[in-house]
Design an enzyme around this catalytic site. Structure first.
Site, PDB file in Angstrom:
ATOM      1  N   TRP A  21      31.029  45.003  46.556  1.00 22.57           N
ATOM      2  CA  TRP A  21      29.644  45.188  47.030  1.00 22.57           C
ATOM      3  C   TRP A  21      29.316  44.172  48.137  1.00 22.57           C
ATOM      4  O   TRP A  21      29.702  43.007  48.014  1.00 22.57           O
ATOM      5  CB  TRP A  21      28.705  44.972  45.833  1.00 22.57           C
ATOM      6  CG  TRP A  21      27.238  44.974  46.115  1.00 22.57           C
ATOM      7  CD1 TRP A  21      26.520  45.984  46.660  1.00 22.57           C
ATOM      8  CD2 TRP A  21      26.303  43.921  45.827  1.00 22.57           C
ATOM      9  NE1 TRP A  21      25.179  45.626  46.721  1.00 22.57           N
ATOM     10  CE2 TRP A  21      25.029  44.370  46.219  1.00 22.57           C
ATOM     11  CE3 TRP A  21      26.420  42.637  45.264  1.00 22.57           C
ATOM     12  CZ2 TRP A  21      23.870  43.596  46.077  1.00 22.57           C
ATOM     13  CZ3 TRP A  21      25.273  41.860  45.115  1.00 22.57           C
ATOM     14  CH2 TRP A  21      24.020  42.337  45.519  1.00 22.57           C
ATOM     15  N   GLN A  27      30.027  43.046  55.244  1.00 18.34           N
ATOM     16  CA  GLN A  27      30.036  41.630  55.674  1.00 18.34           C
ATOM     17  C   GLN A  27      31.363  41.203  56.291  1.00 18.34           C
ATOM     18  O   GLN A  27      31.397  40.382  57.201  1.00 18.34           O
ATOM     19  CB  GLN A  27      29.701  40.723  54.466  1.00 18.34           C
ATOM     20  CG  GLN A  27      29.553  39.241  54.820  1.00 18.34           C
ATOM     21  CD  GLN A  27      29.396  38.363  53.570  1.00 18.34           C
ATOM     22  OE1 GLN A  27      29.182  38.846  52.468  1.00 18.34           O
ATOM     23  NE2 GLN A  27      29.509  37.058  53.754  1.00 18.34           N
ATOM     24  N   TYR A  54      28.078  51.780  48.055  1.00 22.92           N
ATOM     25  CA  TYR A  54      28.371  50.523  48.763  1.00 22.92           C
ATOM     26  C   TYR A  54      28.792  50.815  50.209  1.00 22.92           C
ATOM     27  O   TYR A  54      29.746  51.565  50.458  1.00 22.92           O
ATOM     28  CB  TYR A  54      29.485  49.720  48.064  1.00 22.92           C
ATOM     29  CG  TYR A  54      29.118  49.160  46.691  1.00 22.92           C
ATOM     30  CD1 TYR A  54      27.817  49.211  46.187  1.00 22.92           C
ATOM     31  CD2 TYR A  54      30.092  48.565  45.889  1.00 22.92           C
ATOM     32  CE1 TYR A  54      27.502  48.697  44.937  1.00 22.92           C
ATOM     33  CE2 TYR A  54      29.785  48.058  44.630  1.00 22.92           C
ATOM     34  CZ  TYR A  54      28.487  48.129  44.162  1.00 22.92           C
ATOM     35  OH  TYR A  54      28.182  47.620  42.916  1.00 22.92           O
ATOM     36  N   SER A 151      25.460  51.093  33.774  1.00 26.03           N
ATOM     37  CA  SER A 151      25.187  49.804  34.415  1.00 26.03           C
ATOM     38  C   SER A 151      23.700  49.518  34.340  1.00 26.03           C
ATOM     39  O   SER A 151      22.885  50.368  34.722  1.00 26.03           O
ATOM     40  CB  SER A 151      25.644  49.846  35.877  1.00 26.03           C
ATOM     41  OG  SER A 151      25.236  48.670  36.555  1.00 26.03           O
ATOM     42  N   GLN A 177      27.530  47.642  32.634  1.00 24.72           N
ATOM     43  CA  GLN A 177      27.739  46.654  33.700  1.00 24.72           C
ATOM     44  C   GLN A 177      26.404  46.010  34.066  1.00 24.72           C
ATOM     45  O   GLN A 177      25.647  46.532  34.881  1.00 24.72           O
ATOM     46  CB  GLN A 177      28.361  47.318  34.940  1.00 24.72           C
ATOM     47  CG  GLN A 177      28.705  46.295  35.992  1.00 24.72           C
ATOM     48  CD  GLN A 177      29.346  46.863  37.248  1.00 24.72           C
ATOM     49  OE1 GLN A 177      28.914  46.576  38.352  1.00 24.72           O
ATOM     50  NE2 GLN A 177      30.391  47.651  37.094  1.00 24.72           N
ATOM     51  N   PRO A 207      28.633  36.973  38.456  1.00 23.43           N
ATOM     52  CA  PRO A 207      28.800  35.830  37.546  1.00 23.43           C
ATOM     53  C   PRO A 207      28.554  34.487  38.233  1.00 23.43           C
ATOM     54  O   PRO A 207      28.234  33.506  37.568  1.00 23.43           O
ATOM     55  CB  PRO A 207      30.262  35.960  37.092  1.00 23.43           C
ATOM     56  CG  PRO A 207      30.948  36.764  38.150  1.00 23.43           C
ATOM     57  CD  PRO A 207      29.897  37.717  38.658  1.00 23.43           C
ATOM     58  N   ALA A 209      26.237  34.187  40.553  1.00 23.81           N
ATOM     59  CA  ALA A 209      24.915  34.370  41.174  1.00 23.81           C
ATOM     60  C   ALA A 209      25.060  34.457  42.695  1.00 23.81           C
ATOM     61  O   ALA A 209      24.343  33.786  43.446  1.00 23.81           O
ATOM     62  CB  ALA A 209      23.942  33.271  40.739  1.00 23.81           C
ATOM     63  N   GLN A 291      38.845  32.175  47.725  1.00 24.31           N
ATOM     64  CA  GLN A 291      37.802  32.315  46.698  1.00 24.31           C
ATOM     65  C   GLN A 291      38.342  33.117  45.509  1.00 24.31           C
ATOM     66  O   GLN A 291      38.068  32.796  44.354  1.00 24.31           O
ATOM     67  CB  GLN A 291      36.572  33.031  47.266  1.00 24.31           C
ATOM     68  CG  GLN A 291      35.814  32.240  48.315  1.00 24.31           C
ATOM     69  CD  GLN A 291      34.653  33.038  48.907  1.00 24.31           C
ATOM     70  OE1 GLN A 291      34.548  34.245  48.703  1.00 24.31           O
ATOM     71  NE2 GLN A 291      33.800  32.374  49.662  1.00 24.31           N
ATOM     72  N   ASN A 295      38.441  31.719  41.731  1.00 24.00           N
ATOM     73  CA  ASN A 295      37.735  32.396  40.634  1.00 24.00           C
ATOM     74  C   ASN A 295      38.694  32.876  39.537  1.00 24.00           C
ATOM     75  O   ASN A 295      38.387  32.811  38.347  1.00 24.00           O
ATOM     76  CB  ASN A 295      36.936  33.589  41.173  1.00 24.00           C
ATOM     77  CG  ASN A 295      35.946  33.181  42.253  1.00 24.00           C
ATOM     78  OD1 ASN A 295      35.589  32.011  42.351  1.00 24.00           O
ATOM     79  ND2 ASN A 295      35.522  34.122  43.067  1.00 24.00           N
TER      80      ASN A 295
HETATM   81  N1  LIG Z   1      26.179  47.399  38.907  1.00 22.61           N
HETATM   82  C1  LIG Z   1      25.416  46.820  39.791  1.00 22.61           C
HETATM   83  O1  LIG Z   1      24.243  47.166  39.972  1.00 22.61           O
HETATM   84  C2  LIG Z   1      26.009  45.701  40.612  1.00 22.61           C
HETATM   85  C3  LIG Z   1      25.178  44.870  41.386  1.00 22.61           C
HETATM   86  C4  LIG Z   1      25.776  43.829  42.088  1.00 22.61           C
HETATM   87  C5  LIG Z   1      27.157  43.644  42.008  1.00 22.61           C
HETATM   88  N2  LIG Z   1      27.928  44.480  41.275  1.00 22.61           N
HETATM   89  C6  LIG Z   1      29.402  44.344  41.191  1.00 22.61           C
HETATM   90  O2  LIG Z   1      29.752  43.006  40.931  1.00 22.61           O
HETATM   91  C7  LIG Z   1      30.561  42.510  41.993  1.00 22.61           C
HETATM   92  C8  LIG Z   1      30.320  41.062  42.192  1.00 22.61           C
HETATM   93  O3  LIG Z   1      28.963  40.823  42.555  1.00 22.61           O
HETATM   94  P1  LIG Z   1      28.622  39.607  43.493  1.00 22.61           P
HETATM   95  O4  LIG Z   1      29.381  39.737  44.775  1.00 22.61           O
HETATM   96  O5  LIG Z   1      27.167  39.435  43.547  1.00 22.61           O
HETATM   97  O6  LIG Z   1      29.288  38.427  42.593  1.00 22.61           O
HETATM   98  P2  LIG Z   1      29.512  36.890  42.651  1.00 22.61           P
HETATM   99  O7  LIG Z   1      30.925  36.712  42.267  1.00 22.61           O
HETATM  100  O8  LIG Z   1      28.445  36.224  41.862  1.00 22.61           O
HETATM  101  O9  LIG Z   1      29.304  36.459  44.194  1.00 22.61           O
HETATM  102  C9  LIG Z   1      30.304  36.717  45.134  1.00 22.61           C
HETATM  103  C10 LIG Z   1      30.056  35.975  46.425  1.00 22.61           C
HETATM  104  O10 LIG Z   1      29.977  34.562  46.190  1.00 22.61           O
HETATM  105  C11 LIG Z   1      30.756  33.843  47.149  1.00 22.61           C
HETATM  106  N3  LIG Z   1      31.894  33.242  46.429  1.00 22.61           N
HETATM  107  C12 LIG Z   1      32.710  33.871  45.550  1.00 22.61           C
HETATM  108  N4  LIG Z   1      33.633  33.022  45.058  1.00 22.61           N
HETATM  109  C13 LIG Z   1      33.408  31.839  45.638  1.00 22.61           C
HETATM  110  C14 LIG Z   1      34.020  30.576  45.544  1.00 22.61           C
HETATM  111  N5  LIG Z   1      35.067  30.385  44.728  1.00 22.61           N
HETATM  112  N6  LIG Z   1      33.542  29.557  46.284  1.00 22.61           N
HETATM  113  C15 LIG Z   1      32.476  29.745  47.101  1.00 22.61           C
HETATM  114  N7  LIG Z   1      31.844  30.931  47.259  1.00 22.61           N
HETATM  115  C16 LIG Z   1      32.302  31.974  46.519  1.00 22.61           C
HETATM  116  C17 LIG Z   1      31.208  34.883  48.183  1.00 22.61           C
HETATM  117  O11 LIG Z   1      30.213  35.045  49.178  1.00 22.61           O
HETATM  118  P3  LIG Z   1      30.213  34.256  50.597  1.00 22.61           P
HETATM  119  O12 LIG Z   1      31.616  33.863  50.924  1.00 22.61           O
HETATM  120  O13 LIG Z   1      29.641  35.255  51.537  1.00 22.61           O
HETATM  121  O14 LIG Z   1      29.308  33.105  50.386  1.00 22.61           O
HETATM  122  C18 LIG Z   1      31.253  36.154  47.358  1.00 22.61           C
HETATM  123  O15 LIG Z   1      31.154  37.346  48.120  1.00 22.61           O
HETATM  124  C19 LIG Z   1      30.208  43.413  43.173  1.00 22.61           C
HETATM  125  O16 LIG Z   1      31.187  43.433  44.167  1.00 22.61           O
HETATM  126  C20 LIG Z   1      30.078  44.739  42.482  1.00 22.61           C
HETATM  127  O17 LIG Z   1      31.358  45.273  42.222  1.00 22.61           O
HETATM  128  C21 LIG Z   1      27.364  45.485  40.576  1.00 22.61           C
END
Ligand SMILES: NC(=O)c1ccc[n+]([C@@H]2O[C@H](COP(=O)([O-])OP(=O)(O)OC[C@H]3O[C@@H](n4cnc5c(N)ncnc54)[C@H](OP(=O)(O)O)[C@@H]3O)[C@@H](O)[C@H]2O)c1
Length: 333
Positions: A21, A27, A54, A151, A177, A207, A209, A291, A295
């Site tokens: 997403w 992006q 997406y 979800s 989800q 996870p 945020a 990243q 993770n």
């Molecule tokens: N069901 C739903 O309604 C729903 C809604 C939202 C998401 N989702 C699913 O959940 C997935 C994950 O959501 P999310 O992208 O919000 O999750 P997240 O893992 O909380 O955030 C991911 C973002 O955080 C940054 N990041 C990740 N690992 C990092 C690290 N080790 N160090 C520093 N920055 C880091 C990156 O962004 P930057 O590099 O740009 O800073 C990355 O794109 C989505 O892709 C989708 O599949 C589902």
């Protein structure tokens, strides 16, 4: 990597899943997207999450191309249906028509004959649940979707779906989800107890945020270049809810706690959601391979009770727990 059952189903998913997403088709460029998928596979991640909506369908296409050549049986591909993919009255929601058409198009974009998990992206108040569950069941019987999930459904919605499936002899949902992280704990009072009892696994999103729990955003400072907060296409709008002084001041206490445990802040955040026995997988997003690697190392980490208490104390003022905050639109969008 650690692999967990998706709820009480026979399907195993990687405890760390990779989702695309905001990133794929939007992006980040396609070579960066492919590099992240390869890093995920290298780390043992087998579960990939996307959705029809997406990046207007591009995210599924990019993921499909990145997984080309990977043995199909070695990965679990999860996608979703509900949010509008066009302006027509049947281009959204969970009607039989939209579910059947949307999966057809998702399979074409992903370049696969079936998805492992097909998820209702929200609850549709305009379609009888019986119609939705029958439509999903038909796709399972046709071999186009192997398992069905939802979800961001409320506990009573999940409960109703389980009851109707049992009464009608339909395939039962295996997963939910929801958003779940140290700051957003709204599933804990109602969804988690019901799902633990019923064997419905949580495959949780955001996870970290959206990056906020890594400590990379600081109160009063510009967001780091290239981060989600600087992504004007869509990321900046979605992450803005967390970028206020109160939250950023509280999360500034996390890196020290992570260091005490020998973890990076991102690993602490991911390990924290996996600590909940209701959670089958944490879906992380990433814009670069480092990243993903960071993770993925959270799999198998155990957090001590003392550390969990310190996290609660550090974030106490900014934790949201109200289960009423889980809400699908009252009308189909
Ligand atoms: N069901 C739903 O309604 C729903 C809604 C939202 C998401 N989702 C699913 O959940 C997935 C994950 O959501 P999310 O992208 O919000 O999750 P997240 O893992 O909380 O955030 C991911 C973002 O955080 C940054 N990041 C990740 N690992 C990092 C690290 N080790 N160090 C520093 N920055 C880091 C990156 O962004 P930057 O590099 O740009 O800073 C990355 O794109 C989505 O892709 C989708 O599949 C589902």
């Amino acid at each position: 990597m650690e692999y967990r059952h998706l709820g009480k189903s026979g399907l195993k998913v990687s405890a760390i899943a990779y989702g695309n997403w905001i990133t794929h088709g939007s992006q980040i460029e396609e070579d960066a997207a492919r590099a992240c998928v390869l890093a995920a596979l290298d780390a043992g991640i087998s579960t990939f999450d996307t959705a029809d909506v997406y990046a207007g369908g591009s995210a599924e296409e990019v993921l499909g191309r990145a997984l080309k050549g990977v043995p199909r049986e070695s990965v679990e591909i999860c996608t979703k249906v509900y949010w509008p993919i066009g302006d027509g009255p049947n281009n959204s929601g969970l009607s039989r028509k939209h579910i059947a058409e949307s999966l057809h198009n998702s399979l074409r974009r992903l370049g696969t004959d079936y998805v492992d998990l097909y998820q209702a992206h929200r609850y549709d108040h305009e379609t009888p649940l019986e119609e939705t569950l029958r439509a999903f069941d038909d796709l399972v019987r046709a071999g186009k979707a192997l398992y069905i999930g939802v979800s961001e459904w409320r506990a009573e919605e999940i409960d109703a779906a389980l009851r109707i499936a049992a009464q009608m002899g339909l395939d039962r949902i295996v997963s939910n989800q929801p958003q779940y992280n140290m700051l957003w704990r709204v599933i804990e009072p109602e969804v988690v107890p019901l799902c633990l009892r019923e064997g419905v696994g949580q495959i949780v999103f955001s996870p970290i945020a959206q990056g906020v729990l890594t400590g990379k955003y600081q109160s009063g400072a510009q967001p780091p270049a290239g981060s989600r907060a600087t992504d004007e296409k869509s990321g900046a709008a979605f992450i803005s809810r967390w970028l206020n002084d109160e939250v950023l001041t509280a999360v500034a206490g996390l890196p020290a706690l992570a260091a005490e445990a020998g973890l990076t802040p991102a690993q602490l955040a991911v390990a924290w959601v996996l600590h909940n026995p209701a959670v089958s997988a944490a879906i992380v997003g990433a814009t670069r391979p480092e990243q993903v690697k960071d993770n993925a190392a959270a799999a198998g980490v155990r957090l001590e009770p003392d550390l969990l208490r310190k996290i609660d104390d550090t974030l106490a003022a900014v934790i949201t727990r109200d289960p009423a905050r889980t809400q699908s639109p009252s009308e189909r969008p």
